[in-house]
Design an enzyme around this catalytic site. Structure first.
Site, PDB file in Angstrom:
ATOM      1  N   GLU A   1       0.816  -1.224   0.000  1.00 52.54           N
ATOM      2  CA  GLU A   1       0.000   0.000   0.000  1.00 52.54           C
ATOM      3  C   GLU A   1       0.847   1.270   0.000  1.00 52.54           C
ATOM      4  O   GLU A   1       0.459   2.270   0.604  1.00 52.54           O
ATOM      5  CB  GLU A   1      -0.941   0.017   1.214  1.00 52.54           C
ATOM      6  CG  GLU A   1      -2.002  -1.056   1.192  1.00 52.54           C
ATOM      7  CD  GLU A   1      -3.089  -0.814   2.235  1.00 52.54           C
ATOM      8  OE1 GLU A   1      -2.805  -0.174   3.259  1.00 52.54           O
ATOM      9  OE2 GLU A   1      -4.224  -1.271   2.006  1.00 52.54           O
TER      10      GLU A   1
ATOM     11  N   GLU B   1      -6.902  -7.623  -0.346  1.00 55.02           N
ATOM     12  CA  GLU B   1      -7.435  -7.509   1.027  1.00 55.02           C
ATOM     13  C   GLU B   1      -8.900  -7.111   0.996  1.00 55.02           C
ATOM     14  O   GLU B   1      -9.237  -5.955   0.755  1.00 55.02           O
ATOM     15  CB  GLU B   1      -6.664  -6.450   1.837  1.00 55.02           C
ATOM     16  CG  GLU B   1      -5.274  -6.865   2.220  1.00 55.02           C
ATOM     17  CD  GLU B   1      -4.544  -5.804   3.061  1.00 55.02           C
ATOM     18  OE1 GLU B   1      -5.216  -5.031   3.783  1.00 55.02           O
ATOM     19  OE2 GLU B   1      -3.309  -5.754   2.978  1.00 55.02           O
TER      20      GLU B   1
HETATM   21  C1  GAL Z   1      -4.342  -2.413   5.154  1.00 50.01           C
HETATM   22  C2  GAL Z   1      -2.939  -2.989   5.314  1.00 50.01           C
HETATM   23  C3  GAL Z   1      -2.956  -4.227   6.176  1.00 50.01           C
HETATM   24  C4  GAL Z   1      -3.750  -3.969   7.435  1.00 50.01           C
HETATM   25  C5  GAL Z   1      -5.135  -3.491   7.060  1.00 50.01           C
HETATM   26  C6  GAL Z   1      -6.015  -3.167   8.230  1.00 50.01           C
HETATM   27  O1  GAL Z   1      -4.308  -1.117   4.750  1.00 50.01           O
HETATM   28  O2  GAL Z   1      -2.406  -3.301   4.066  1.00 50.01           O
HETATM   29  O3  GAL Z   1      -1.652  -4.602   6.484  1.00 50.01           O
HETATM   30  O4  GAL Z   1      -3.107  -3.019   8.183  1.00 50.01           O
HETATM   31  O5  GAL Z   1      -5.046  -2.308   6.342  1.00 50.01           O
HETATM   32  O6  GAL Z   1      -6.210  -4.268   9.002  1.00 50.01           O
END
Ligand code: GAL
Length: 833
Positions: A189, A258
């Protein structure tokens, strides 16, 4: 937390079981504009994140194998994990790949369970992990600037990335070598923060891409949330929804790395949850609009053991409302509903992969997408509005509940609707029962002295940053100062700290206690005539893990520290010569192991007193299910069983009293603050104790209590299975597994209610409630509506009692017609023993 909202808005091993890292099958992984291509075949892939150090390998209790098997059973094809640099290289050039950090073993177990792996090396990972996964020593390399075009940093990033890639190659874990790894990630990110790093950001990301590709893994690399990811790196999406995302080139597939299945918990926060109807809707929309790879972040969240949680203030539990709960149990109905969703998506796989989607509007907020090629056809119908709709598609009429996607694997019959959760569910939240701690010895204790007591204490002029001073070797840093007072007049001390928690002691007694990322404390103090000691204990609760320059955030008492005297004058103590002690005396003595000759066992156990170490022995409670300690009664500190840290505990940190809702409406856009529970209660009372760390008797529990608490109040907690509930209406589709036998000749079995006991050796022992008609209420409080078929209970009892699972057709043919044209449903509450 704002950035999360912004993001949200923006936004087989099949063959391989046998290959399980031993036989080299050698799969060729590439991609095209539709999908990852494995051995020449495009694939639709369901992935789930499990972070290996957040559970235990558990040779005897099988935690890793169990989690992986439950993922496989839930229809997951790929396990996504970050690689945790700080765990693998805690000291520069000293590696650790043992125990919970046995990455190779974890990947081999995934392969053994028939799962592929997506290895997100980072090595910056965020992940609510301490310092975003970076080892602290990086920060001290002369001239280093993290995550930018900086030579010392790039050298370290390259060295660690290459180290991991080499290890994977050596173990033959890449698909190209016959292993399960089909994908790797570099950075994480960076696109969310890159503007803060100026023009160097672009040079850095291009370098990172080149560096990664040069490592020749034989499988594709991705960057998430990185619009400008250079070819051949695939840019992927993270967020609560990614259906509107498009990759930066027509040659790259639409991938979602994600999909947040819930959200993380913070000490002081309420518990977030994400209704499965919304999660399934998001997945449905993604596959509808051309996606072919989707990962749940997290599929199993687990536990932040030790001092691994990020922050500040990330809780020890990393449950995440994931389909597998913190302890690895199925979270129903989430797990089961997603399993059905995955089946429905896989029924469409041939069509999805044969062609591009064709989407048309069927009216306001209703979209139909068809994948049609030759003899295959699959369709998705979506209602993105908040009211139910009836639509006509290809000449047939379909009811589309609000905020839902219907999946039609033959373009005609609905196999699944994301809002129709019919899987049986332990919806009565499994409650934990308290069980007294017993063992050979009762509590003993050691006082942790206030102020400077260690030989390695040192003096420096001015107030030092805590992280620079402790190198994060401990949460604790003492700042101590002696001052002379002529008259001992009462006064006040004002302390400004970057956080995270501050305890003020004057002349040995506690005078204040506060916590906040930024602490600003004004405490009344009583001075004596002559020498006075001011001891400030500054405490970190997980180092920052996110944001531009997160690594430079700092912590501790940065000042000013001002002493205000009664006569109105103020003395700034900030630039005085302060004495520093890194860590507690008890930490230096290794009290966490329990071995020390100094433990005091007398009947006068000190309670509600700050800075006390406690110890006792205990026997392991029976059973093989999850085990936790309920810390109610204690204040804040850290706990160890048999020398292993189960994490920071903080049951006195209470969630805000408002902002929660028990029945969050899944319809409409989800955000991290939309669905919260547990308001006004401690953010976390239960702390996971992995059974693999225990012997049956003679275990040692050690606590370090910071604020004051009563250890005799704590207890073990083991889950009680609540009721098993299910409610299925006449309008639910047939069970999705009925499709798998023969796609074209789908049996019109109609809706079925299924119950299944959660534990392998249980059977359904009683039916607490059953009604076919118009039952009202929810699990635990069902009651009859106006329409109720009298014979429901006896029919359900007959079908279910004594069995591990049972299925009942939801129709008049089973129960008779109780009341004509009304839309009926069957609701059942059962218990298993
Ligand atoms: C995303 C990040 C993850 C985790 C998630 C929130 O932005 O890539 O590592 O932090 O947010 O749980």
């Amino acid at each position: 937390m704002k950035r999360r909202e912004i993001l949200a808005a923006a936004a087989c091993f099949v063959v391989a079981v046998a290959a399980a890292a031993t036989t080299a099958l050698g799969a060729n992984v590439s991609y095209d504009h539709r999908a990852l291509v494995i051995d020449g075949k495009r694939r639709v892939l369901i992935s789930g994140s499990i972070h290996y150090p957040r559970s235990t390998p558990d040779v005897t209790n099988l935690m890793w194998p169990d989690l992986l098997q439950k993922s496989k059973d839930g229809g997951v094809d790929v396990i996504e994990t970050y690689v945790f640099w700080s765990g693998h290289e805690p000291v520069q050039n000293q590696y650790n790949f043992e125990g919970r950090y046995d990455l190779v073993q974890f990947i081999k177990l995934a392969a053994k369970a028939g799962l592929y792996v997506h290895l997100r090396i980072g090595p910056y990972v965020c992940a609510e992990w301490n310092y975003g996964g970076f080892p602290l020593w990086l920060h001290f390399i002369p001239g280093i600037q993290l995550r930018t075009d900086n030579e010392p940093y790039k050298a370290e990033m390259k060295r660690f990335t290459a180290k991991i890639v080499d290890l994977m190659k050596k173990e033959k874990l890449y698909a190209s070598q016959g292993g399960p790894i089909i994908l790797s990630q570099i950075e994480n990110e960076y696109g969310n923060v890159d503007s803060a790093y100026g023009p160097a950001a672009k040079t850095y990301i291009n370098w990172a891409a080149k560096m990664a590709v040069s490592l020749n893994t034989g499988v594709p690399w991705v960057m998430c949330q990185q619009k400008d990811a250079p070819d051949p790196i695939i840019n992927t999406c993270n967020g609560f929804y990614c259906d509107q995302f498009t990759p930066n080139s027509n040659n790259k597939p639409k991938m979602w790395t994600e999909n947040w299945s819930g959200w993380f918990l913070s000490f002081g926060g309420a518990v977030p949850y994400r209704p499965v109807e919304d999660l399934a809707f998001a997945v449905g929309r993604f596959f509808q609009l051309g996606g072919t790879f989707q990962n749940y972040y997290m599929y199993h969240g687990g536990t932040n053991f030790g001092r691994t949680s990020g922050g500040p203030f990330i809780s020890t539990s990393y449950d995440y409302d994931a389909p597998l709960d913190e302890y690895g149990q199925l979270r129903q109905p989430k797990w089961g509903h997603l399993k059905d969703l995955h089946k429905a998506i896989k029924l469409c796989e041939d069509a999805l992969l044969a062609t591009d989607p064709a989407t048309t509007s069927l009216g306001s907020n209703v979209e139909a997408t068809t994948y049609k090629s030759g003899s295959v056809c699959a369709a998705f119908l979506a209602n993105t509005g908040t009211s139910d709709k009836t639509v006509t598609f290809s000449g047939n009429s379909y009811k589309l509940p609000a905020w839902s996607v219907s999946i039609l694997p033959d373009c005609k019959t609905v196999a699944f609707n994301t809002a129709k959760v019919w899987i049986n569910a332990v919806t009565v939240v499994p409650s934990f029962t308290r069980e007294a701690i017993d063992g050979d010895s009762d509590w003993s204790w050691i006082d942790e002295p206030v102020g400077i007591t260690k030989d390695d204490a040192f003096t420096k002029p001015g107030l030092q940053d805590q992280i620079n001073t402790t190198s994060d070797q401990s949460d604790y840093l003492w700042y101590s100062l002696s001052i002379n007072s002529e008259d001992g007049a009462g006064s006040q001390i004002d302390v400004e700290s970057l956080g995270h928690v501050l305890h003020t002691f004057v002349n040995g007694s506690a005078t204040g206690n506060s916590n906040n990322a930024k602490v600003s404390e004004d405490v009344p103090v009583t001075l004596v005539a002559g020498k006075n000691t001011i001891d400030l204990l500054s405490v970190t609760v997980g180092l920052q893990n996110y944001g531009a320059f997160f690594d430079l955030k700092g912590a501790g008492i940065t000042g000013p520290v001002v002493l205000k005297l009664k006569n109105g004058s103020a003395i700034d103590l900030s630039s005085q010569k302060w004495t520093y002690q890194v860590g507690l005396k008890g930490e230096g003595l290794g009290l966490s192991s329990g071995d020390s000759a100094q433990w005091v066992s007398q009947s006068s156990l000190p309670t509600m007193k700050p800075l006390v170490w406690y110890k006792r022995s205990f026997n392991t409670p029976g059973g093989d299910g999850p085990l936790a300690i309920d810390f109610t009664g204690m204040g804040k500190g850290e706990a160890w069983v048999n020398g292993q840290s189960i994490g920071r505990y903080w049951p006195t940190n209470i969630a805000p009293s408002s902002g929660c809702t028990d029945s969050c409406d899944y319809r409409g856009s989800y955000g991290a603050n939309k669905c919260l529970k547990n308001c006004g209660k401690p953010s976390q009372t239960l702390y996971h104790v992995p059974r693999s760390w225990l012997k049956s008797t003679g275990n040692t529990l050690v606590l370090f209590e910071e604020n004051g608490g009563d250890p005799t109040k704590i207890a073990f907690a083991t889950p009680q299975v609540g009721s098993l509930c299910a409610q299925v209406s006449e309008t639910h589709p047939s069970p999705v597994h009925k499709w798998s036998s023969d796609l074209r000749a789908q049996t019109k079995s109609g809706p079925v209610l299924s119950l299944s006991c959660p534990h392998p050796n249980q059977v359904i022992s009683s039916i607490k409630y059953a009604s076919y008609g118009t039952p009202q209420g929810t699990c635990g409080s069902f009651n009859n509506g106006q329409c109720h078929s009298q014979n429901t209970l006896s029919i359900v009892q007959k079908a279910c009692i004594g069995s591990k699972n049972c299925s009942i057709k939801v129709s008049n043919s089973t129960f008779g017609e109780p009341c004509g044209l009304v839309r009926k449903s069957l609701a059942v509450e059962a218990s298993c023993t």
